[in-house]
Motif scaffolding. Structure first.
Motif, PDB file in Angstrom:
ATOM      1  N   ASP A  16      21.285  58.938 -79.675  1.00 57.47           N
ATOM      2  CA  ASP A  16      19.879  59.340 -79.768  1.00 57.47           C
ATOM      3  C   ASP A  16      19.285  59.566 -78.379  1.00 57.47           C
ATOM      4  OD1 ASP A  16      19.255  59.646 -82.450  1.00 57.47           O
ATOM      5  OD2 ASP A  16      18.751  57.545 -82.756  1.00 57.47           O
ATOM      6  N   LEU A  17      19.601  58.671 -77.458  1.00 57.14           N
ATOM      7  CA  LEU A  17      19.097  58.821 -76.097  1.00 57.14           C
ATOM      8  C   LEU A  17      19.716  60.036 -75.414  1.00 57.14           C
ATOM      9  CD1 LEU A  17      19.108  55.080 -75.025  1.00 57.14           C
ATOM     10  CD2 LEU A  17      17.098  56.523 -75.277  1.00 57.14           C
TER      11      LEU A  17
ATOM     12  N   GLU B 290      14.867  48.555 -60.100  1.00 51.80           N
ATOM     13  CA  GLU B 290      15.045  49.843 -59.431  1.00 51.80           C
ATOM     14  C   GLU B 290      14.721  50.990 -60.374  1.00 51.80           C
ATOM     15  OE1 GLU B 290      15.843  50.743 -56.289  1.00 51.80           O
ATOM     16  OE2 GLU B 290      15.586  48.636 -55.734  1.00 51.80           O
ATOM     17  N   TYR B 291      15.220  50.915 -61.588  1.00 49.22           N
ATOM     18  CA  TYR B 291      14.976  51.991 -62.550  1.00 49.22           C
ATOM     19  C   TYR B 291      13.490  52.097 -62.905  1.00 49.22           C
ATOM     20  CZ  TYR B 291      20.038  52.171 -63.295  1.00 49.22           C
ATOM     21  OH  TYR B 291      21.390  52.304 -63.128  1.00 49.22           O
ATOM     22  N   ALA B 292      12.807  50.947 -62.978  1.00 51.96           N
ATOM     23  CA  ALA B 292      11.389  50.942 -63.341  1.00 51.96           C
ATOM     24  C   ALA B 292      10.485  51.235 -62.146  1.00 51.96           C
ATOM     25  CB  ALA B 292      11.018  49.593 -63.952  1.00 51.96           C
TER      26      ALA B 292
ATOM     27  N   LEU C  27      17.196  55.634 -71.545  1.00 55.66           N
ATOM     28  CA  LEU C  27      18.641  55.778 -71.400  1.00 55.66           C
ATOM     29  C   LEU C  27      19.176  54.824 -70.338  1.00 55.66           C
ATOM     30  CD1 LEU C  27      21.257  57.228 -72.116  1.00 55.66           C
ATOM     31  CD2 LEU C  27      20.673  58.987 -70.443  1.00 55.66           C
ATOM     32  N   GLN C  28      18.448  54.686 -69.236  1.00 50.85           N
ATOM     33  CA  GLN C  28      18.883  53.774 -68.179  1.00 50.85           C
ATOM     34  C   GLN C  28      18.898  52.328 -68.665  1.00 50.85           C
ATOM     35  OE1 GLN C  28      15.929  55.039 -65.313  1.00 50.85           O
ATOM     36  NE2 GLN C  28      17.453  56.145 -64.096  1.00 50.85           N
ATOM     37  N   VAL C  29      17.860  51.923 -69.394  1.00 55.68           N
ATOM     38  CA  VAL C  29      17.801  50.553 -69.907  1.00 55.68           C
ATOM     39  C   VAL C  29      18.929  50.309 -70.905  1.00 55.68           C
ATOM     40  CG1 VAL C  29      16.436  48.906 -71.247  1.00 55.68           C
ATOM     41  CG2 VAL C  29      15.314  50.348 -69.531  1.00 55.68           C
TER      42      VAL C  29
ATOM     43  N   ASP D 228      24.247  47.917 -72.341  1.00 54.18           N
ATOM     44  CA  ASP D 228      25.634  48.113 -72.768  1.00 54.18           C
ATOM     45  C   ASP D 228      26.613  47.678 -71.683  1.00 54.18           C
ATOM     46  OD1 ASP D 228      24.933  49.069 -75.237  1.00 54.18           O
ATOM     47  OD2 ASP D 228      25.056  51.183 -74.677  1.00 54.18           O
ATOM     48  N   ALA D 229      26.282  47.991 -70.421  1.00 54.41           N
ATOM     49  CA  ALA D 229      27.195  47.685 -69.317  1.00 54.41           C
ATOM     50  C   ALA D 229      27.344  46.188 -69.088  1.00 54.41           C
ATOM     51  CB  ALA D 229      26.704  48.365 -68.039  1.00 54.41           C
ATOM     52  N   PHE D 230      26.263  45.441 -69.311  1.00 51.87           N
ATOM     53  CA  PHE D 230      26.292  44.004 -69.035  1.00 51.87           C
ATOM     54  C   PHE D 230      26.576  43.173 -70.279  1.00 51.87           C
ATOM     55  CE2 PHE D 230      24.186  45.538 -65.278  1.00 51.87           C
ATOM     56  CZ  PHE D 230      24.571  44.654 -64.285  1.00 51.87           C
ATOM     57  N   ALA D 231      26.791  43.827 -71.421  1.00 52.72           N
ATOM     58  CA  ALA D 231      27.043  43.085 -72.664  1.00 52.72           C
ATOM     59  C   ALA D 231      28.357  42.321 -72.586  1.00 52.72           C
ATOM     60  CB  ALA D 231      27.065  44.053 -73.835  1.00 52.72           C
TER      61      ALA D 231
END
Length: 294
Positions: free
Chosen positions: A159-160, A219-221, A284-286, A291-294
């Motif tokens: 979706d993202l 950083e993303y925010a 998408l970044q969040v 997902d990366a840190f799961a």
């Protein structure tokens, strides 16, 4: 008959594969098999699009070795083959005949079945045994494609992707149509993708990586506090957090958007809920971070 150690392990793995519940059983149960096949087709289409996109860029051609672009094109062709197979599986789940499918592949019904029949059978068999254990009996090896094995993560990611890459003004461009066939069986009528509430994204990360996660999220925010988010959160959560259930809320005031980040420690893991990410890029970044840190 004397069984070797390897034979015993293999038998134990097969038994566990048949009887042990899988991690995503409840998530898969929300969807009809047809909807899951469509989700796999969506994921294969995304893979082909991303693979082909690199060939459209010329700026780095001088750094490409001899034959390099042919290698990339061959990889794209491989994605295309997998996309066609996924489309055939979906069409079979949709009720299309082999003659219907073969017509668009310039094949007769028998030839189409001979070419793709094993893929369809493998797809259907995987629902009986969604995963097997490896030879050591420790790691689950999914038998279903990733998008069907873990559909909730796939839906969030797709979706993202559709929102950012395709520019659809629709937060559910992929998931919105994943409803079961209205003419299907009664037990499938309640399946489908539940609507996402607000702009919340959630997940679980490892406690040891909480600081890095918060640094990247800041950083993303575009959040630039006097004290680093990781330090503020660590100090606050050492005191037990605030609110019910040990939850602590940290607000990231960015230049364009404000995120409310709720965290709760559970052993070696941290439950995280991020609210307020409205732009497709930030969402998408969040989601990628979670997902990366799961």
């Amino acid at each position: 008959m004397l069984l070797t150690r390897e034979s015993v392990i293999r038998l134990m793995c097969d038994a566990a594969s048949m009887t042990t519940a899988t991690p995503y059983d409840d998530d898969r149960a929300r969807f009809s098999r047809r909807a899951l096949a469509r989700l796999v087709l969506c994921d294969q289409a995304r893979g082909l699009s991303d693979a082909a996109a690199g060939l459209a860029v010329t700026r780095y051609d001088e750094f490409c070795g001899a034959g390099g672009r042919v290698s990339e094109a061959a990889a794209v062709a491989g994605h295309a083959d997998r996309l066609v197979t996924a489309a055939v599986v979906y069409e079979r789940e949709r009720g299309s005949s082999w003659a219907d499918i073969g017509r668009y592949l310039h094949l007769g019904a028998a030839a189409a079945q001979q070419r793709f029949g094993s893929a369809v059978q493998q797809w259907r068999s995987a629902f009986d045994v969604p995963y097997r254990l490896d030879e050591q009996g420790r790691k689950r090896v999914p038998q279903l494609p990733t998008a069907a094995y873990d559909p909730v993560s796939a839906i969030r990611r797709l979706d993202l992707w559709a929102d950012v890459r395709l520019g659809f003004d629709d937060r559910h461009a992929v998931s919105g149509g994943l409803q079961p066939d209205p003419d299907g069986e009664e037990q499938e009528e309640e399946q489908g993708w539940p609507e996402t509430v607000g702009t919340e994204l959630d997940g679980r990360i490892r406690l040891a990586q909480r600081g890095v996660f918060l640094d990247l999220l800041s950083e993303y925010a575009l959040h630039r506090p006097a004290d680093r988010a990781r330090d503020v959160v660590a100090r606050a959560m050492q005191g037990g957090g605030e609110g019910g259930g040990g939850w602590y809320t940290y607000t990231m005031d960015g230049i364009f958007e404000t995120l409310d980040v709720r965290l709760a420690v559970d052993g070696d893991l941290v439950s995280v809920v991020v609210a307020g990410a409205h732009s497709p890029v930030l969402r998408l970044q969040v989601a990628t971070l979670l997902d990366a840190f799961a």
